[in-house]
Design an enzyme around this catalytic site. Structure first.
Site, short mmCIF file in Angstrom:
data_model
loop_
_atom_site.label_atom_id
_atom_site.label_comp_id
_atom_site.label_asym_id
_atom_site.label_seq_id
_atom_site.Cartn_x
_atom_site.Cartn_y
_atom_site.Cartn_z
N ASP A 209 108.61 50.97 35.50
CA ASP A 209 108.60 50.34 36.82
C ASP A 209 110.00 49.86 37.21
OD1 ASP A 209 106.78 49.26 38.96
OD2 ASP A 209 107.65 47.36 38.32
N GLU A 259 111.84 57.88 17.44
CA GLU A 259 111.29 57.48 16.13
C GLU A 259 109.87 57.99 15.97
OE1 GLU A 259 111.32 53.20 16.13
OE2 GLU A 259 113.49 53.12 16.51
C1 NOJ Z 1 106.77 49.32 41.80
C2 NOJ Z 1 105.28 49.39 41.68
O1 NOJ Z 1 104.86 50.71 41.84
C3 NOJ Z 1 104.74 48.45 42.72
O2 NOJ Z 1 103.35 48.60 42.88
C4 NOJ Z 1 105.12 47.06 42.35
O3 NOJ Z 1 104.69 46.17 43.37
C5 NOJ Z 1 106.63 46.92 42.20
N1 NOJ Z 1 107.21 48.01 41.46
C6 NOJ Z 1 106.97 45.64 41.48
O4 NOJ Z 1 106.61 45.72 40.14
#
Ligand code: NOJ
Length: 546
Positions: A209, A259
């Site tokens: 993310d 790993e």
């Molecule tokens: C990207 C994620 O896909 C989204 O849903 C989220 O709100 C933001 N990152 C923050 O983590």
């Protein structure tokens, strides 16, 4: 054809958004046992892997992207044993399992952040996150002018234990999502441990993310986006996006994954432009894949499609990585609705009851199926978002009282946000909540039209969107299109785009007119192609040889 051995170079990966996929216990929120029970349907659909959005312990202020324990399952979704059962079932069906990792920020409920609050200024605990003194005579102003991606300031001031006003902490997203300080080796160590925890549990990879956001420019300078840009946009000069330091982190993680053998992958969620910069994330010693959001944002029109496909294949192959392709996910308006809107609304803004004009469902579905047929013929790895195989449109008529996306609240309702693409999906037309939940409960209300899109109303029905996806995926595998090399065809009509990949000729008509088709057997058609003619907003796959 290019020889490939790595599964992820050609895989079709299905995104499961756990809270909206299948609810086994009737609380209106999807869960891991619900996923396990429905996995055979995904096998039957013909995908190679699933990616699960977060199911870890979380207060759910951002639908789980606010993690309070990276190594446990939130009771909403089940237990670690439920995860193990789901993983075993997926692996038993030959499906790889990718999970979401959220390293830019934790939940403010995480004990690491709670300890940072109580431990006080100058402590090791506080150094885990980005705390800064405020500006102004009394520190009453935020340390800089950054806004949160969800709207409003990116800083929140804390109150110290003794009741005095303290420093501010940075949160590029919601107040409940404090950013980690990745200049602190302690943070690196924790995340190595989290990676190993899940790798030992048998996951095949991680979707990372905000993979472009972990490192901020020293000194956290003010930032003013260029006219027309936004603080959250993927501008290349923002001091919190795409800083060179992030790459050291992924080189380190690459080694951690190695790993566990050569088959585990990292996929970057990085809204980075241009493509030539995004491909830094997938250099040989970093991640294996990066989402191609430039492709997602490309309008349904021949010339821009040709440009983005060419650029993607060229740029990704320069670093030896496959391109990925994606049209929908849990953050954007479903492409069934988005492609009916010209120009499309801004990413993240959403559409709702007051949006005008509204997308025409029939036009949207026709374009979405044509766009999907085009995408699934391209070489590389493709992502499918749950429900798109049913032709689900964006849920537009959600009442304000049902909305949950922080974007809606942090912009004072100015932007609808992302709830419209997150509504629980329909399985059986005549069951409660269209088969999503045994009690009929659903955390976001399902539109009245949902039974029409239910899986059981489409299975075995020729021409249904579900059968169209199954056919496309089966043919993609049969002809190994994920590993293909494409040769462009030329057309007089500027709305038409096409290529050959091995024995398959793909032609997409993005315009409204009708186009003559070459000879050959139509193996797949996103709509109706009769008498050798291809109508508007339709894509065909023609078998020209063999
Ligand atoms: C990207 C994620 O896909 C989204 O849903 C989220 O709100 C933001 N990152 C923050 O983590």
């Amino acid at each position: 054809m290019t020889q490939t051995t790595d599964w992820w170079r050609t895989a079709v990966i299905y995104q499961v958004y756990p809270r909206s996929f299948a609810d086994s216990n009737g609380d209106g929120i999807g869960d891991l046992p619900g996923i396990t029970a429905r996995l055979p349907h995904l096998k039957d659909l013909g995908v190679d892997a699933i990616w699960l959005s977060p199911f870890m312990t979380s207060p759910q202020h951002d639908a789980g992207y606010d993690v309070a324990d990276y190594c446990d399952v939130d009771p909403l979704f089940g237990t670690l044993a439920d995860f193990d059962a789901m993983r075993d079932a997926a692996h038993g069906l030959g499906l790889k399992v990718i999970i979401d990792l959220v390293p830019n920020h934790s939940s403010s409920d995480h004990h690491w952040f709670q300890e940072a609050l109580t431990a006080g200024p100058g402590s090791e605990e506080r150094a885990r996150y980005i705390f800064r003194e405020g500006k102004g005579e009394l520190g009453e102003l935020p340390p800089n002018n950054w806004d949160s991606v969800f709207g409003g300031p990116a800083w929140t001031r804390i109150t110290e234990q003794d009741g005095t006003p303290g420093p501010w902490y940075l949160h590029l997203f919601d107040t409940s999502q404090p950013d980690f300080d990745w200049t602190n080796e302690w943070v690196h160590e924790q995340f190595r441990g989290i990676l190993r925890f899940w790798l030992e549990r048998g996951v095949d990879g991680f979707r990372v993310d905000v993979a472009h956001g972990l490192v901020k420019v020293d000194g956290l300078p003010d930032y003013t986006p260029a006219p027309g840009g936004s603080m959250g946009g993927d501008t290349s000069d923002a001091p919190y996006w795409a800083q060179p330091g992030v790459h050291e982190i992924y080189r380190d993680w690459h080694k951690v994954l190695a790993e566990f053998g050569p088959d585990r992958i990292l996929t970057a969620e990085a809204w980075v432009n241009p493509l030539s910069k995004l491909t830094d994330w997938v250099r040989p010693d970093e991640m294996q894949q990066a989402f191609n959001f430039g492709y997602l944002e490309t309008p349904w029109a021949a010339a821009p499609l040709r440009k983005v496909v060419d650029a993607s294949i060229t740029e990704f192959s320069k670093v030896g990585a496959p391109s990925t392709w994606v049209l929908s996910n849990h953050d954007v308006i479903r492409h069934t609705s988005r492609l009916a809107l010209v120009p499309p609304p801004l990413q993240g803004s959403g559409i709702g009851p007051d949006t005008e004009p509204k997308p025409d469902d029939a036009v949207g579905l026709r374009r979405a199926r044509a766009a999907t047929a085009f995408m699934l013929a391209l070489p590389g790895s493709a992502y499918i978002y749950q429900g798109e195989e049913l032709g689900l449109p964006e849920a537009i008529d959600l009442p304000d009282s049902a909305r949950q996306d922080p974007t809606f609240f942090r912009t004072g309702g100015e932007l609808y946000g992302r709830d419209g693409c997150r509504v629980p999906i329909p399985w059986e037309a005549d069951s409660p909540a269209s088969g999503f939940s045994p009690t009929g409960s659903s955390w976001l209300p399902q539109p009245k039209s949902w039974p029409l899109y239910a899986r059981d109303a489409q299975v075995g029905v020729p021409g249904s969107t579900l059968e169209f996806y199954r056919d496309a995926l089966a043919l993609r595998h049969e002809h190994d299109l994920g590993a293909g090399d494409i040769d462009w065809l030329t057309f007089d009509d500027p709305d038409v785009i096409g290529f050959t990949s091995g024995a398959v000729t793909v032609i997409a008509n993005t315009g409204a007119g009708t186009v003559e088709l070459p000879a050959g057997r139509i193996a797949l058609c996103s709509g109706e192609a009769g008498d050798g003619k291809l109508p508007g907003d339709t894509t065909v796959w023609i078998l020209t040889a063999g």
